[in-house]
Design an enzyme around this catalytic site. Sequence first.
Site, mmCIF file in Angstrom:
data_model
loop_
_atom_site.group_PDB
_atom_site.id
_atom_site.type_symbol
_atom_site.label_atom_id
_atom_site.label_comp_id
_atom_site.label_asym_id
_atom_site.label_seq_id
_atom_site.Cartn_x
_atom_site.Cartn_y
_atom_site.Cartn_z
ATOM 1 N N LYS A 43 -9.327 5.768 -9.602
ATOM 2 C CA LYS A 43 -8.786 6.999 -10.164
ATOM 3 C C LYS A 43 -9.932 7.456 -8.970
ATOM 4 C CE LYS A 43 -7.896 11.085 -12.084
ATOM 5 N NZ LYS A 43 -7.258 11.858 -12.163
ATOM 6 N N CYS A 128 -2.818 16.289 -5.525
ATOM 7 C CA CYS A 128 -3.369 17.133 -7.502
ATOM 8 C C CYS A 128 -3.155 18.245 -8.113
ATOM 9 C CB CYS A 128 -4.915 16.637 -7.900
ATOM 10 S SG CYS A 128 -5.466 17.996 -9.475
HETATM 11 O O1 RRO Z 1 -6.325 14.337 -13.031
HETATM 12 C C1 RRO Z 1 -5.515 14.822 -12.677
HETATM 13 O O2 RRO Z 1 -4.715 16.214 -13.602
HETATM 14 C C2 RRO Z 1 -4.157 14.344 -11.820
HETATM 15 C C3 RRO Z 1 -4.441 14.259 -10.060
HETATM 16 BR BR1 RRO Z 1 -5.655 13.907 -9.885
HETATM 17 C C4 RRO Z 1 -3.548 14.285 -9.743
HETATM 18 O O3 RRO Z 1 -3.675 13.761 -8.658
HETATM 19 N N1 RRO Z 1 -2.401 13.542 -10.296
HETATM 20 C C5 RRO Z 1 -2.033 13.649 -12.033
HETATM 21 O O4 RRO Z 1 -0.967 14.100 -12.392
HETATM 22 N N2 RRO Z 1 -3.422 14.336 -12.840
#
Ligand code: RRO
Length: 310
Positions: A43, A128
């Site tokens: 993640k 993100c």
């Molecule tokens: O953690 C998130 O809210 C998230 C990330 Br970092 C991302 O790159 N893409 C996404 O759909 N959610």
Amino acid sequence: MMKVNFSGINLENPFFNASGPHCTTKEELDILGRSKAAAIMTKSCTFEQRDGNPEPRYIDMPHNSSINSMGLPNLGYKEYMKLIPELKIHNKPIFSSVSGMKLEENIQMISELSDVKELDAIELNLSCPNVIGKPQVGYDFEQSVEVIDEVSKICKKSLGLKLPPYFDFVHFELMANIINKTNVNFVTCINSLGNGLVLDVAKEEVVIKPKGGFGGIGGKLIKPFGLANVRKFRELLKPEIQIIGVGGIFSGIDAFEYILAGADMVQVGTILKQEGPSAFQRLINELDIVMQAKGYSDLNSFRNKLKIME
Ligand code: RRO
């Protein structure tokens, strides 16, 4: 038959997890390690541990799609630095996704992760959509030049970029020109389609809590955009830059389409969340069936061979 050479590493098949679901904790990562996924992705990590946004922050949508506004919940990069050597027991390449809030944080995290010998590749997340007050770097071309330049100077691992979905040919060209001038090894297309809005008609309410209900859309709904981004970047990027396709892969046929459009490997997010890691074996079986039906003995026989109409 499905072997892939990615960044100089030989892999058994083209499937692994997208950074997102089921890859935050050691337990989740160990389960991926024991699955048929060809590699393990962690993640997206930040400098400090984060709890992420308030719940509900992920909802399944009809037609194998999803909306999320997780807000980067993760253990913090130091914890992943400790975990990565332990994950090597699974004998698979390990990718680390990095998503700092500032350039200095990305530099610090990537330079330290570069020294973890068990780590194979770093995917820098430029896309993100869910951190309040932080626009997606991948849509700011000036900032992207700076980040990619600085990071590629210090990264000692295979370096990839997780890109947002682009929609306009001019923007594809701007980003491809930036990347072609660096020593980036791969790009991953696409992140979720940011800031979609999903409603619950009965309640006359949004379905997730953060950001007034706005979140990243993933799954089947976004497959045409994922395919378009893979296809366009394959056309525009230097041939030595490899491409990971992601967005709406639910079946072997979906994976076939991505590879036909030019993907070297494929990742799965929403299906992993919905079906769990047994999805990898099913996808491998299904891709095998498609390839046999079409008479292809390896992925190179059809990779990037999509035809257009004259
Ligand atoms: O953690 C998130 O809210 C998230 C990330 Br970092 C991302 O790159 N893409 C996404 O759909 N959610």
